[in-house]
Design a protein around this motif. Structure first.
Motif, PDB file in Angstrom:
ATOM      1  N   ARG A   1     -51.567 -26.147 -38.410  1.00 52.76           N
ATOM      2  CA  ARG A   1     -51.474 -24.640 -38.922  1.00 52.76           C
ATOM      3  C   ARG A   1     -50.096 -23.760 -38.547  1.00 52.76           C
ATOM      4  NH1 ARG A   1     -56.913 -24.945 -39.116  1.00 52.76           N
ATOM      5  NH2 ARG A   1     -57.313 -23.800 -37.269  1.00 52.76           N
ATOM      6  N   ARG A   2     -49.757 -24.126 -37.230  1.00 55.06           N
ATOM      7  CA  ARG A   2     -48.903 -23.378 -36.597  1.00 55.06           C
ATOM      8  C   ARG A   2     -47.561 -23.936 -36.683  1.00 55.06           C
ATOM      9  NH1 ARG A   2     -53.634 -22.180 -34.511  1.00 55.06           N
ATOM     10  NH2 ARG A   2     -54.043 -20.166 -33.977  1.00 55.06           N
TER      11      ARG A   2
ATOM     12  N   ASP B   1     -46.613 -27.534 -41.840  1.00 60.35           N
ATOM     13  CA  ASP B   1     -47.831 -27.337 -42.040  1.00 60.35           C
ATOM     14  C   ASP B   1     -48.506 -27.931 -43.266  1.00 60.35           C
ATOM     15  OD1 ASP B   1     -46.657 -25.195 -43.216  1.00 60.35           O
ATOM     16  OD2 ASP B   1     -48.675 -24.086 -43.110  1.00 60.35           O
TER      17      ASP B   1
END
Length: 163
Positions: free
Chosen positions: A28-29, A35
């Protein structure tokens, strides 16, 4: 005995859930929109592969560099050790497979046998035979095999899991 067995199964499941959650949190980062295209199990495969490849390389150096075994034998023994660990970790942590062990291990054996002859001995030992340092040859072969192994594990060996 059944209670102890179920407690171990629960602990294994929780470890797999934590590993998957950690990989998803890292994905997610990721920058640049990665992502949206990098699945968490690809990152998990990369993490596990880094660990097993490190073991493989250390064993190769010990077997060939310290014990002076022939390069093909050193590569083979180190590869088998890393492959067994990679299968166990990917099955339990990354892909969290619950398929029957025997057919899945059979499929994995076919996949790693092809990988061994094509990438490990073909590229790794082949490069060493033409003068490339055996450690560098193994790293180059490892880069090639990583693409093949991820695809084979995701779509062939652990196809019973959600991705």
């Amino acid at each position: 005995m059944p209670v102890a067995s179920s407690l171990r199964a629960e602990r294994r499941a929780r470890r797999g859930e934590r590993f998957t959650a950690a990989m998803a949190a890292v994905v997610r980062r990721l920058p640049f929109g990665l992502d949206r295209i990098v699945p968490p199990n690809l990152l998990g495969f990369g993490v596990i592969s880094a660990i097993t490849f490190s073991l493989n390389l250390v064993l190769l150096i010990v077997f060939h560099g310290d014990l002076h075994w022939p390069v093909p034998l050193s590569i083979t023994v180190a590869y088998v050790a890393g492959s067994v660990l990679g299968y166990v970790l990917n099955r339990s942590l990354n892909f969290r497979s619950h398929a029957a062990l025997a057919p899945q291990a059979g499929a994995y054996t076919v996949v790693i046998t092809i990988n061994y002859f094509a990438w490990i001995l073909g590229v790794g030992a082949g490069l060493a035979a033409v003068g490339v340092d055996y450690r560098l040859a193994r790293v180059i072969a490892g880069a090639c095999e990583s693409v093949y192994m991820y695809a084979a594990m995701r779509w062939l060996v652990f196809r019973d899991t959600r991705h």
